[in-house]
Design a protein around this motif. Structure first.
Motif, PDB file in Angstrom:
ATOM      1  N   ARG A   1      -3.264  11.125  18.484  1.00  0.00           N
ATOM      2  CA  ARG A   1      -2.665  10.399  17.364  1.00  0.00           C
ATOM      3  C   ARG A   1      -1.612   9.447  17.904  1.00  0.00           C
ATOM      4  O   ARG A   1      -1.164   9.580  19.036  1.00  0.00           O
ATOM      5  N   ASN A   2      -1.164   8.551  17.051  1.00  0.00           N
ATOM      6  CA  ASN A   2      -0.025   7.737  17.457  1.00  0.00           C
ATOM      7  C   ASN A   2       1.263   8.439  17.036  1.00  0.00           C
ATOM      8  O   ASN A   2       1.234   9.458  16.335  1.00  0.00           O
ATOM      9  N   ALA A   3       2.378   7.912  17.474  1.00  0.00           N
ATOM     10  CA  ALA A   3       3.673   8.551  17.206  1.00  0.00           C
ATOM     11  C   ALA A   3       3.951   8.656  15.710  1.00  0.00           C
ATOM     12  O   ALA A   3       4.454   9.672  15.233  1.00  0.00           O
ATOM     13  N   SER A   4       3.618   7.627  14.953  1.00  0.00           N
ATOM     14  CA  SER A   4       3.865   7.651  13.504  1.00  0.00           C
ATOM     15  C   SER A   4       3.095   8.775  12.826  1.00  0.00           C
ATOM     16  O   SER A   4       3.643   9.515  12.002  1.00  0.00           O
ATOM     17  N   GLU A   5       1.815   8.922  13.172  1.00  0.00           N
ATOM     18  CA  GLU A   5       1.010  10.004  12.589  1.00  0.00           C
ATOM     19  C   GLU A   5       1.577  11.370  12.974  1.00  0.00           C
ATOM     20  O   GLU A   5       1.648  12.276  12.145  1.00  0.00           O
ATOM     21  N   THR A   6       1.984  11.486  14.205  1.00  0.00           N
ATOM     22  CA  THR A   6       2.534  12.756  14.699  1.00  0.00           C
ATOM     23  C   THR A   6       3.815  13.110  13.953  1.00  0.00           C
ATOM     24  O   THR A   6       3.990  14.253  13.517  1.00  0.00           O
ATOM     25  N   ILE A   7       4.678  12.154  13.790  1.00  0.00           N
ATOM     26  CA  ILE A   7       5.949  12.408  13.093  1.00  0.00           C
ATOM     27  C   ILE A   7       5.693  12.709  11.619  1.00  0.00           C
ATOM     28  O   ILE A   7       6.310  13.624  11.054  1.00  0.00           O
ATOM     29  N   ARG A   8       4.763  11.979  10.981  1.00  0.00           N
ATOM     30  CA  ARG A   8       4.428  12.274   9.577  1.00  0.00           C
ATOM     31  C   ARG A   8       3.925  13.708   9.433  1.00  0.00           C
ATOM     32  O   ARG A   8       4.345  14.441   8.540  1.00  0.00           O
ATOM     33  N   GLU A   9       3.035  14.130  10.330  1.00  0.00           N
ATOM     34  CA  GLU A   9       2.494  15.497  10.277  1.00  0.00           C
ATOM     35  C   GLU A   9       3.594  16.533  10.534  1.00  0.00           C
ATOM     36  O   GLU A   9       3.608  17.589   9.908  1.00  0.00           O
ATOM     37  N   ALA A  10       4.491  16.232  11.456  1.00  0.00           N
ATOM     38  CA  ALA A  10       5.592  17.159  11.752  1.00  0.00           C
ATOM     39  C   ALA A  10       6.494  17.327  10.532  1.00  0.00           C
ATOM     40  O   ALA A  10       6.904  18.445  10.193  1.00  0.00           O
ATOM     41  N   ILE A  11       6.781  16.240   9.861  1.00  0.00           N
ATOM     42  CA  ILE A  11       7.635  16.318   8.661  1.00  0.00           C
ATOM     43  C   ILE A  11       6.927  17.095   7.559  1.00  0.00           C
ATOM     44  O   ILE A  11       7.536  17.938   6.895  1.00  0.00           O
ATOM     45  N   LYS A  12       5.622  16.837   7.375  1.00  0.00           N
ATOM     46  CA  LYS A  12       4.856  17.579   6.358  1.00  0.00           C
ATOM     47  C   LYS A  12       4.842  19.075   6.680  1.00  0.00           C
ATOM     48  O   LYS A  12       5.025  19.908   5.794  1.00  0.00           O
ATOM     49  N   ALA A  13       4.608  19.403   7.941  1.00  0.00           N
ATOM     50  CA  ALA A  13       4.575  20.815   8.340  1.00  0.00           C
ATOM     51  C   ALA A  13       5.934  21.472   8.116  1.00  0.00           C
ATOM     52  O   ALA A  13       6.022  22.592   7.590  1.00  0.00           O
ATOM     53  N   TYR A  14       6.998  20.800   8.508  1.00  0.00           N
ATOM     54  CA  TYR A  14       8.359  21.333   8.314  1.00  0.00           C
ATOM     55  C   TYR A  14       8.628  21.554   6.827  1.00  0.00           C
ATOM     56  O   TYR A  14       9.137  22.603   6.423  1.00  0.00           O
ATOM     57  N   TYR A  15       8.252  20.584   6.011  1.00  0.00           N
ATOM     58  CA  TYR A  15       8.455  20.680   4.568  1.00  0.00           C
ATOM     59  C   TYR A  15       7.695  21.884   4.000  1.00  0.00           C
ATOM     60  O   TYR A  15       8.252  22.669   3.220  1.00  0.00           O
TER      61      TYR A  15
ATOM     62  N   ARG B   1       0.814  -1.218   0.000  1.00  0.00           N
ATOM     63  CA  ARG B   1       0.000   0.000   0.000  1.00  0.00           C
ATOM     64  C   ARG B   1       0.846   1.265   0.000  1.00  0.00           C
ATOM     65  O   ARG B   1       0.462   2.274   0.565  1.00  0.00           O
ATOM     66  N   ASN B   2       2.030   1.198  -0.552  1.00  0.00           N
ATOM     67  CA  ASN B   2       2.883   2.377  -0.720  1.00  0.00           C
ATOM     68  C   ASN B   2       3.250   3.058   0.600  1.00  0.00           C
ATOM     69  O   ASN B   2       3.389   4.268   0.667  1.00  0.00           O
ATOM     70  N   ILE B   3       3.378   2.303   1.651  1.00  0.00           N
ATOM     71  CA  ILE B   3       3.809   2.824   2.940  1.00  0.00           C
ATOM     72  C   ILE B   3       5.201   2.277   3.219  1.00  0.00           C
ATOM     73  O   ILE B   3       5.460   1.097   3.039  1.00  0.00           O
ATOM     74  N   SER B   4       6.070   3.132   3.650  1.00  0.00           N
ATOM     75  CA  SER B   4       7.431   2.733   4.003  1.00  0.00           C
ATOM     76  C   SER B   4       7.584   2.774   5.517  1.00  0.00           C
ATOM     77  O   SER B   4       7.042   3.659   6.175  1.00  0.00           O
ATOM     78  N   ARG B   5       8.308   1.831   6.037  1.00  0.00           N
ATOM     79  CA  ARG B   5       8.669   1.877   7.449  1.00  0.00           C
ATOM     80  C   ARG B   5      10.021   2.544   7.539  1.00  0.00           C
ATOM     81  O   ARG B   5      10.916   2.296   6.745  1.00  0.00           O
ATOM     82  N   LEU B   6      10.162   3.388   8.528  1.00  0.00           N
ATOM     83  CA  LEU B   6      11.387   4.152   8.708  1.00  0.00           C
ATOM     84  C   LEU B   6      11.776   4.066  10.173  1.00  0.00           C
ATOM     85  O   LEU B   6      10.972   4.380  11.047  1.00  0.00           O
TER      86      LEU B   6
END
Length: 185
Positions: free
Chosen positions: A35-49, A9-14
């Motif tokens: 949210r869970n940690a993964s969602e939080t980190i994804r949102e943080a990266i999107k916001a930073y970007y 499903r086009n999801i990568s684990r990091l």
């Protein structure tokens, strides 16, 4: 070190390593936003970007400083056209008493800077540059301030004279066309 694993499903684990302070931040944000940690980190990266993409000329440290300035309610954002009109009217009608008050505000800001440990000309001007009144160019002991508008020149010059006086920094401020040149004596 970053380890990456491709999933369906086009999801990568990091896998990432976090220091204790950053881990606590992630946990706090995840709890606050349910949210869970993964969602939080994804949102943080999107916001930073998005921030980096939208404001290329502004680094995160400056953005944080501007946020703190606005949050302290000591500063405001003003439309440039309105600002120019206000300054034009002040330059036409203001009394000597008004300009003395501007010098006093500068003096008080100089005292405040001194207490905060901001006492180098370049550091002072870079801090003031965050307010978007001007851009600073430094060349040794000479600093050129490129103003947003000619209307700022007189008020800013008087403000800076008061500020440098409070900090016991001997300078000469020379007016130009839409710029001020500050020379350390």
């Amino acid at each position: 070190m970053i380890a990456k694993e491709r999933r369906a499903r086009n999801i990568s684990r990091l896998s990432i390593a976090l220091d204790a302070e950053t881990e606590k931040m992630v946990e706090l944000l995840a709890r606050e936003e349910d949210r869970n940690a993964s969602e939080t980190i994804r949102e943080a990266i999107k916001a930073y970007y998005e921030i980096k993409k939208a404001i290329r000329y502004l680094d995160i440290k400056k953005l944080k400083q501007i946020g703190e300035m606005l949050e302290s309610e000591e500063h405001v954002l003003v439309d440039i056209e309105m600002w120019i009109k206000i300054l034009d009217e002040l330059n036409k009608r203001a009394s000597d008493e008004f300009f003395e008050y501007i010098r006093e505000i500068g003096y008080n800001k100089g005292i405040q800077n001194k207490k905060m440990g901001i006492n180098d000309i370049q550091e002072i001007l870079k801090f003031l540059e965050l307010g978007n009144w001007f851009k600073v160019k430094a060349n040794g002991r000479v600093f050129t301030i490129i103003l947003s508008t000619q209307s700022e020149q007189n008020i800013l010059k008087i403000f800076l004279e008061g500020m440098f006086e409070a900090q016991n920094i001997p300078v000469e401020i020379i007016s130009g066309s839409r710029k001020l040149t500050i020379v350390r004596k």
